[in-house]
Design a protein around this motif. Sequence first.
Motif, PDB file in Angstrom:
ATOM      1  N   ARG A 115       1.051   1.596  -1.501  1.00  0.00           N
ATOM      2  CA  ARG A 115      -0.390   1.571  -1.758  1.00  0.00           C
ATOM      3  C   ARG A 115      -1.074   2.554  -0.803  1.00  0.00           C
ATOM      4  O   ARG A 115      -0.758   2.598   0.389  1.00  0.00           O
ATOM      5  CB  ARG A 115      -0.937   0.163  -1.542  1.00  0.00           C
ATOM      6  N   VAL A 175      -4.816   3.494   0.650  1.00  0.00           N
ATOM      7  CA  VAL A 175      -6.217   3.104   0.800  1.00  0.00           C
ATOM      8  C   VAL A 175      -6.979   4.332   1.287  1.00  0.00           C
ATOM      9  O   VAL A 175      -6.744   4.814   2.396  1.00  0.00           O
ATOM     10  CB  VAL A 175      -6.362   1.933   1.786  1.00  0.00           C
ATOM     11  N   ASP A 221      -6.205   2.538  -3.856  1.00  0.00           N
ATOM     12  CA  ASP A 221      -7.415   1.757  -3.610  1.00  0.00           C
ATOM     13  C   ASP A 221      -8.466   2.728  -3.104  1.00  0.00           C
ATOM     14  O   ASP A 221      -8.433   3.150  -1.944  1.00  0.00           O
ATOM     15  CB  ASP A 221      -7.163   0.659  -2.567  1.00  0.00           C
ATOM     16  N   GLU A 222      -9.383   3.110  -3.991  1.00  0.00           N
ATOM     17  CA  GLU A 222     -10.361   4.137  -3.642  1.00  0.00           C
ATOM     18  C   GLU A 222     -11.732   3.524  -3.372  1.00  0.00           C
ATOM     19  O   GLU A 222     -12.090   2.488  -3.918  1.00  0.00           O
ATOM     20  CB  GLU A 222     -10.468   5.161  -4.766  1.00  0.00           C
ATOM     21  N   LEU A 229     -10.067  -5.190   2.793  1.00  0.00           N
ATOM     22  CA  LEU A 229     -10.949  -4.048   2.600  1.00  0.00           C
ATOM     23  C   LEU A 229     -12.405  -4.480   2.731  1.00  0.00           C
ATOM     24  O   LEU A 229     -12.736  -5.663   2.610  1.00  0.00           O
ATOM     25  CB  LEU A 229     -10.706  -3.431   1.226  1.00  0.00           C
ATOM     26  N   ARG A 245     -11.840  -7.180  -1.058  1.00  0.00           N
ATOM     27  CA  ARG A 245     -10.480  -7.293  -1.596  1.00  0.00           C
ATOM     28  C   ARG A 245      -9.482  -7.446  -0.456  1.00  0.00           C
ATOM     29  O   ARG A 245      -9.675  -6.913   0.624  1.00  0.00           O
ATOM     30  CB  ARG A 245     -10.130  -6.035  -2.411  1.00  0.00           C
ATOM     31  N   ARG A 254      -5.142  -7.220   0.259  1.00  0.00           N
ATOM     32  CA  ARG A 254      -3.886  -6.729  -0.289  1.00  0.00           C
ATOM     33  C   ARG A 254      -2.735  -7.189   0.595  1.00  0.00           C
ATOM     34  O   ARG A 254      -2.844  -7.193   1.822  1.00  0.00           O
ATOM     35  CB  ARG A 254      -3.881  -5.194  -0.356  1.00  0.00           C
TER      36      ARG A 254
END
Length: 374
Positions: free
Chosen positions: A185, A187, A217-218, A232, A236, A238
């Motif tokens: 992932r 970020v 994840d933008e 985040l 969110r 993760r």
Amino acid sequence: MSPHVPIRLILVGGGHAHVGVLRRLAGRSGDRCQIEVVTPDAELVYSGMLPGWIAGHYARAQTTLSIEARTRRLGAFRYPDTMVALDPDARTLTLSSGRTLTYDMLSLDTGGAPVDTTIDALDRTVVPAKPVDTLMSSLARFERRHRDAANPCRVAVVGGGVGGVELMLSLVHRWALWPTPPAFRLVTGTSGLLPDVAVSARQRLRRALQHAGVILDEGARMTARPPGQLVLDDGRDRAADLVVAATGARAPDWARASGLAVDARGFIAVDWTLQSISHPGVFAAGDLAALPAPRPKSGVFAVREAPVLADNLVRATQGQPLRVFSAQRRSLALVSLGDRRAIAIRGRWSLPASRYMWHVKDAIDRRFVRTGVG
């Protein structure tokens, strides 16, 4: 100053610019200078080859330039220490050991400090991308723990710039042959993916990440790191067994505290001769320096500053006019994709990923490590 007393020139930091300076000063400083170097590092890992080392294409020895050997050839002395404070008015600097050094001329190439990612520094699953050896030992420790796991572990890289993308793709290649490869992932932070890169290059790199199976994840940044998770700022969370922070660098605390002129971010403000705009006789280069017109914090510019910096250190000791550094607004960037392919980027244009461009990059990087000349 008496002409019979050598000028004490201290180089602080073992960055890309100073490695080039050490090579170029050999045979030029004569008996006019007493040269000393302050850096805890006996060698420099060339940043251009770091993604290839992570991916497994190079051994560590193939990526390093010896600072110690260059210092000895110059007849200089190296303090294996770190500068923690600077008083440019008194012309003194303080080392972490408590020792104080005085200087007549000073050159600074320490790089930046890691950006604070608001993560508990004691959490060993969070790894800053620098220092390089800390990163590599942390990856080896992670591998011992997770290589033979029955379920895929979760790896996150925080940082949406070119460095974060290269690091991500290098890790994908490094662990591609595990019995159960990790889930990856990226970020990007609030600025999104590659905000300073041309649209065509951004699209190519986005496709490379998608092809590698990397989840993006933008538009959000990391704010916390509870065990086994990554939180985040949009709420969110993760799952993550390993987080690597590739969020760039900030100015070291001592720069602003020193009284040297700095820019808004705290980097040392220099003119086009690489001399401090507030304190003559103090020079700065690499990521630490803020040029009159900003340039990317990149090893490319540090390497190109080296010949001008070396010339100006000699000229300053001789009372001669200083050279001007001509900094390109755009430079060629060869971005590796982990699997011995690279794309070329310059300004608004880019070339598709190819093995040919990787071999071009490999040849350029090997030449720099061999000669110290970009």
